[in-house]
Design an enzyme around this catalytic site. Structure first.
Site, PDB file in Angstrom:
ATOM      1  CE  LYS A 186     -81.599 -78.244  17.122  1.00 16.60           C
ATOM      2  NZ  LYS A 186     -83.009 -78.499  16.951  1.00 16.60           N
ATOM      3  N   GLY A 227     -87.073 -81.881  15.595  1.00 15.34           N
ATOM      4  CA  GLY A 227     -87.113 -82.500  16.924  1.00 15.34           C
ATOM      5  C   GLY A 227     -88.398 -83.243  17.232  1.00 15.34           C
ATOM      6  CG  HIS A 234     -82.042 -73.311  14.043  1.00 15.20           C
ATOM      7  ND1 HIS A 234     -83.078 -73.535  14.910  1.00 15.20           N
ATOM      8  CD2 HIS A 234     -81.709 -74.514  13.528  1.00 15.20           C
ATOM      9  CE1 HIS A 234     -83.353 -74.839  14.931  1.00 15.20           C
ATOM     10  NE2 HIS A 234     -82.524 -75.451  14.096  1.00 15.20           N
ATOM     11  CG  ASN A 277     -78.047 -76.992  15.330  1.00 11.77           C
ATOM     12  OD1 ASN A 277     -77.359 -76.575  16.268  1.00 11.77           O
ATOM     13  ND2 ASN A 277     -79.263 -76.538  15.073  1.00 11.77           N
ATOM     14  CD  GLU A 335     -84.168 -75.204  18.010  1.00 11.18           C
ATOM     15  OE1 GLU A 335     -82.983 -75.073  18.347  1.00 11.18           O
ATOM     16  OE2 GLU A 335     -84.662 -76.297  17.657  1.00 11.18           O
ATOM     17  CD  GLU A 352     -83.020 -76.962  10.165  1.00  8.72           C
ATOM     18  OE1 GLU A 352     -82.491 -78.032  10.420  1.00  8.72           O
ATOM     19  OE2 GLU A 352     -83.011 -76.000  10.953  1.00  8.72           O
ATOM     20  CB  SER A 394     -87.076 -85.727  12.302  1.00 11.99           C
ATOM     21  OG  SER A 394     -87.661 -85.039  13.396  1.00 11.99           O
TER      22      SER A 394
END
Ligand code: PGA
Length: 251
Positions: A11, A173, A95, A9, A97, A167, A212
């Site tokens: 991003k 991250g 996702h 991904n 985000e 996730e 991560s």
């Protein structure tokens, strides 16, 4: 029985030129990895260049998002048929985000997954709890609700085409990976919800871990019985690093 699936991904990273350069370096490094599915989700703008660079390889193209309608007055959005035309075989939906920064609900995620299946694009449906939800003991309930709502429109006979990505938000991250045991624990719960929802077909659905993932921890994660793949952000941006993840190789 479930074929491993390793997905990048990217991003909001990489231009067309950068995506092409990545593919040139990456493809030879994974040419021998024929027993796993490898997927890359670049920004929309890099899809055509990456599609060209991946042509003739086994690496598959993915989108990071989609709009559920076929077309219409939706400024700034991209329809599933447009993604299919560019060669997308997978698309990430829900996702964290998107859920937290752009206010996406599980109900919207469900419509996106349904629209993708109509266009023969396999949805990678993301779920995950926040740190606060974990610390207050609500992980299982949060995951179950997100899954039930996000998969509400998937017809039973299409279940096997789904990928679910677990996730934990606190691991994305941050460098703070869930331990393999903790991840397996949630993956087993996810498997249970999928079996309840889809019956035996729930066993065919691949569940990725994300948060991560790095060359150093991928092998241990992939050794867990219900971890069938990884969704990788930061560590997928360098060809050598993502290639090692695809090969489950620390060094
Ligand atoms: P990360 O991102 O690997 O950088 O933690 C994972 C993701 O957001 O899918």
């Amino acid at each position: 029985m479930r074929r491993p699936i390793l997905a990048a991904n990217w991003k909001m990273y990489k231009t067309q030129a950068e995506a092409s350069a990545f593919a040139k370096e990456f493809l030879p490094l994974v040419a021998a990895a024929t027993d796993v599915d490898v997927v890359i989700a670049p920004p929309f703008t890099a899809l055509p260049a990456l599609a060209a660079a991946l042509a003739g390889s086994r690496v598959l193209l993915a989108a990071q998002n989609v709009h559920p309608e076929e077309q219409g007055a939706f400024t700034g959005e991209i329809a599933p048929g447009m993604l299919r035309e560019l060669g997308c075989r997978y698309a990430i939906v829900g996702h964290s985000e998107r859920r937290t920064l752009f206010g996406e609900s599980s109900e919207l995620v469900a419509r996106k997954a349904e629209a993708l299946l109509r266009h023969e694009i396999r949805p990678i449906v993301c779920v995950g709890e926040s740190l606060e939800e974990r610390e207050s003991g609500r992980t299982a309930a949060v995951i179950e609700t997100q899954l039930r709502e996000s998969l509400a429109r998937v017809p039973g006979e299409r279940a096997a085409e789904l990928v679910v990505a677990y996730e934990p938000i606190w691991a994305i991250g941050t460098g703070r990976t869930a331990t393999p045991a903790l991840a397996q624990d949630v993956h087993a719960q996810v498997r249970g919800v999928l079996r309840e929802r889809f019956g035996a077909a729930g066993d065919a659905i691949r569940i990725q871990y994300g948060g991560s993932v790095k060359p150093d921890n991928v092998r241990e994660l992939m050794a867990q019985p219900d971890i069938d793949g990884a969704l990788v952000g930061g560590a997928s941006l360098e060809p050598e690093s993502f290639a090692r993840i695809v090969r489950f190789e620390a060094r």
